[in-house]
Scaffold this active site. Structure first.
Site, PDB file in Angstrom:
ATOM      1  N   GLY B 163       0.827  -1.192   0.000  1.00  0.00           N
ATOM      2  CA  GLY B 163       0.000   0.000   0.000  1.00  0.00           C
ATOM      3  C   GLY B 163       0.864   1.246   0.000  1.00  0.00           C
ATOM      4  CB  CYS B 164       0.187   4.672  -1.191  1.00  0.00           C
ATOM      5  SG  CYS B 164      -1.451   4.921  -0.460  1.00  0.00           S
ATOM      6  CE1 TYR B 165      -1.580   8.171   3.560  1.00  0.00           C
ATOM      7  CE2 TYR B 165      -3.351   6.579   3.335  1.00  0.00           C
ATOM      8  CZ  TYR B 165      -2.914   7.887   3.335  1.00  0.00           C
ATOM      9  OH  TYR B 165      -3.813   8.899   3.106  1.00  0.00           O
ATOM     10  CB  THR B 167       5.334   2.308   0.142  1.00  0.00           C
ATOM     11  OG1 THR B 167       4.739   1.186  -0.504  1.00  0.00           O
ATOM     12  CG2 THR B 167       6.639   2.668  -0.541  1.00  0.00           C
TER      13      THR B 167
END
Lengths: 361, 361, 361, 361
Positions: B163-165, B167
């Site tokens: 997921g972006c967060y 990462t």
């Protein structure tokens, strides 16, 4: 619900006159904008050292046709002729000008929007890296956060208008401090670009600031000791870690305050603490638990929107506080303080009608 | 400084073919945009259940004239005909489609951008509030954060793209976890609106999102268990509190990770930990201590910019990490993983030239 | 559709070396960013009069880790040691520096991004309010809009890179000029703030520019004579009225060109004119009639997106052209011109793969 | 300059009651926001077909604590119980609801913010592609642009509140129409995203709209016949070409009106025409020639800022007009019309104090 017209009809009360020192920046503009609509405070002078002779509406096109005040460089005269003085000068400069004006006019009462009188001179010298401009009058200054220090403000001669970040952080944390629950806090704040002031620089250039988020001065911002000093006054002499961030918007601060608590406290107990602390405050809106504060909901207003959320697994909580940095974080709060100094209703000129906030039991 | 051409010349190596399931959202668009420029990966199918028959460039006008692929609804065929599969389908849907494709084509290798394979099925069911779509293949999935799990990714059949967060948070905190210094963390993240996906709703309406900052899902976001699971794998099985915020920009995440440490650690020691951990990483740039990460500096790139700052008065530190949520936080990282699966240089198609980051000793 | 790899493999061709004068502004940054990825052009010097000694990546954090070039003040040496010179210096300064460099190095070929060589010295003196810095070499300069003057550019020693607004306006209007249909035009252009340059000022302060749209220099912008001069060269010596506007975004120009025509011309005929004019242009995309150009679809690219719409009731049409002002409107076009000067494929370093635009008959 | 308090003190005049149909959109919210502060108009009902039962402040968090009105679905009752009706329903729906309410309550007077009564039914059917919802009452409707039709509005039973674009375009062009100078016009307008309404869609998604400018419905927008109809009423039955554009901001319209004139007219003569036409208008500010209108200077206000600039070389001029699309372009103008219907000062509730605009001779 009864609707009460808080904006009382103009009666025969004489107007109080106000002079604004340093009216060309964003906070000066906002003070002027708010006072143009104020039924009992009348701005009679606006000053600028660099743009004297210019109509103030040429500097602030929003105000075109709404005022014909002309900027003057005569700060002493502006102060001497007014009942109330508002200084929007930069720190260092402001403290000296305000101290000098108060010395010259014993009846004058002043609200200083700079950082000069917010913390004791010894802390000031460390935080601001310079000698205090007026240590003698500093001890007289009352910290102008009405929700915490209303009575003392009303009797003050000099009010130190709080910084934008400390306003949000202190409103967020004070109920926990008063409840003796707070043992420490980390405040992660997100601010719009008007908080950086009207002087242009690379960091505020649109093409640099848009589509960008960045932290600045982590753990080293001048507002951190201001938070810590007044949180101690509110009941919690605890460490506060503060990290401000710039986000691409004009106005608004969202403070995300991560509170460390003396004991695990559930959502209902936290909600009660905030409801009890703020139920009668005209400018504080406890919007949670179903909704979270959003800067857009307070833009242009003197409201501070708050919510408190317990953290899972222990004695911590998040308190969110959204304000308009130029209004509740600066000029609106200054008008609130001017109202207190002038014996006017605290909300005068700031909301025209207001109804009670429904608080579910 | 030697300039090394990392993007090796096209040689006679046969191209690897790629199919993209669910190519109409933002991450699908970005994977396609990156692969159009990739010298060794060739997209042969793009699918959409709702817009089959439409040229993909009609959905993504950026790509007009750069691809004539037409969206198809034939997911099984798309998977069967490719060497590599990328799924940008929504969670729940994606896991089922990927599991079915892998079952049908033993040689196929897949990168799944949904949340379906990032955490164990039991945690998944709690976090996502639904039964896991493919618990049998879940145990095979490798978490696709190359900086932590490079070797395992290269040998995987199924990669769960982070997921972006997570990462941003994991890149920020992993060096402290590996150093056995991390005892807890609070991650305050600020994300642009593309992180909310391409489906329009009130929260992403420009007139609601602009000039607005707000927190959402405090302590309750699905990415929190993902952070905690993989931070444990990195060496620190500690509580992580996570609060995401939306800020008015298209792209970018700044994660402000407040780390609690086992011992007071000074700036030099912290700097060394990050330098040692990341000096050889092609996509990680340790920009501090003189500069702080800014989302704008990584926009459109696969870089993650990092800085670490010790907190005054004790065993805490702030670690800042800026990424483009659609690139290093999604599509760029997927290409990094595809490169690993295909035996290509990890940076291929992501930077064209790259030089060594100068690290002062 | 055949996919052709336009970005040919690095062969044994020696690199061409490039020096950039004035690399600290936005156009300098973009030229450098593009050339870092260029397979055959190698930047060897970057200059700055004010920031000599500073690594260029400290000025432009996007480029951190991608170049270790250090800014130098030695403009003559930078010019003398390179095959190709790019000047991003301000007008007035640039013309003198370029003229001097060309005089010193007979083999040198230059692309000047300032306004100094775009219009004849007599027009220049009127538009720019100053004496021309190098009238002798001005006659040599070729206007660097490849879509109109490709052959002449290839043989030039000095290329005057077009202004951002004229690029959009000329690409919009040239086909009508060539067709002898154009009798006059009003160009209403909307530009992002990076067009104002990197020097900060009140107009580019985020808190002034955001949530704001305004016209500036109506009918009086320096780019108006530039449009008129080169539109005449393209076949239509007609009056052009030009009004630029600032809109709150970083990058991008949308030119809305209201064309007055010699005869009523229907949609099909207009479409044919543009298709015939631009079908083989690698960077021009005729996106209409079903879609309209959007600046976001060209951000970061060298594309110009175009559409033409006939006005009801007579001999008028709207031509819309969207470009990225820093790429096709400045640095990307400069690279296009450098490629022409160096005998490289015109798209090299600007797109990595490109496919033919499908043009419906 | 004399300062006149235009906002007269509340006297014993009974309040007029107002019901708002369709209060969940942006214009409904703005009407409500303005009327909460209005000293003589009292909102008693707010309706919504979809969100009946919800407190209106839950839909519009700005209004939290300022109203406890609850949305109701009972449109007939809401209309029957009020002195004044404001409809913010969608076109088609609104016309039917207003006609029905007027038929049921002979004393009721209404302001309709939809497009239903702005143009004659035959034009309506062409522009809106549907049968007119209430052709019988259409002939009664007065076009609610007070600066042009003040007297007729005061006596009307039904006021058609102008569209946002026509408000800006007509205020820009009417003085030239009245002076018999206008022979044609091209209006290029730039609008913020709130103009697209509160219903979310791909075009208003932040990640699509930010960093983007695009035209839409060129020469084909419904507001074009509205402009042409009322410009004819103002004295110039001439063709108007209209092209709207979306720019990335919440609020504001800048109309750039390119006027074709019957005769070359110099700057002084043009300035005199506008000064004569608008000198006594409380909401129109002629800001030129030294300054140009900016949307930000009118945000949140009912002002329209104007400037006129002659084009070089002939009988043309640019007239710029900036308004807040939700205030002067919708809700503020509605309040202006309500004031006229109720016999109140036209500025009541819209400015609190106002001074005369200094007009240089």
């Amino acid at each position: 619900m009864d609707v009460t017209l808080m904006s009382a009809p103009p009666e025969s009360t004489p107007l109080h006159t106000v002079s604004i020192l340093g009216a060309t920046g964003y906070t000066g503009r906002e003070v002027l904008r708010l006072l143009i609509d104020h039924p009992h405070l009348e701005v009679i002078h606006v000053t600028s050292r660099r743009q004297a002779g210019t109509p103030v509406a040429d500097v602030h096109p929003e105000l075109f046709g709404r005022t014909d005040l002309v900027l003057s460089a005569k700060e002493p005269e502006a102060a001497a002729e007014a009942d109330l003085l508002v200084s929007c000068l930069p720190h260092g400069v402001s403290g000296a000008a305000v101290a000098s004006a108060l010395a010259a006019s014993p009846e004058l009462r002043a609200v200083d929007l700079s950082g000069d009188f917010r913390i004791p001179p010894n802390e000031y010298e460390q935080a601001y890296g310079r000698a205090h401009p007026a240590p003698d009058v500093a001890s007289e200054a009352i910290y102008g956060l009405p929700e915490l220090f209303r009575e003392r403000i009303a009797g003050a001669r000099l009010v130190a208008n709080p910084g934008c970040y400390p306003t949000a952080a202190l409103l967020a944390l004070a109920p926990l401090a008063k409840s003796r629950l707070l043992t420490g806090a980390t405040v992660d704040a997100k601010s719009g670009l008007s908080g950086a002031g009207a002087n242009p620089g690379p960091a505020t250039h649109f093409a640099n600031a848009n589509e960008n988020v960045t932290a600045y001065a982590p753990f080293a911002h001048r507002h951190a000791p201001e938070m810590q000093t007044h949180l101690a006054a509110a009941g919690a002499d605890v460490p506060v870690l503060f990290v401000p961030h710039l986000v691409p918007m004009d106005r608004g601060i969202l403070a995300s305050a991560y509170a460390e608590l003396a004991a695990t406290t559930d959502a209902d107990a936290l909600q009660k603490i905030y409801r009890d602390a703020y139920a009668h405050e005209p400018f504080l809106r406890l919007v949670g638990p179903d909704r979270l504060p959003a800067t857009k909901a307070v833009t242009g207003t003197n409201f501070a929107d708050l919510a408190v959320v317990p953290a899972p697994g222990g004695a911590r909580a998040l308190v969110l506080c959204a304000i308009d940095n130029l209004v509740k974080g600066a000029a609106g709060q200054a008008v609130q303080n001017l109202n207190l100094l002038a014996g006017r209703p605290e909300t005068e000129g700031l909301v025209h009608r207001r109804v009670a906030v429904e608080v579910s039991p």
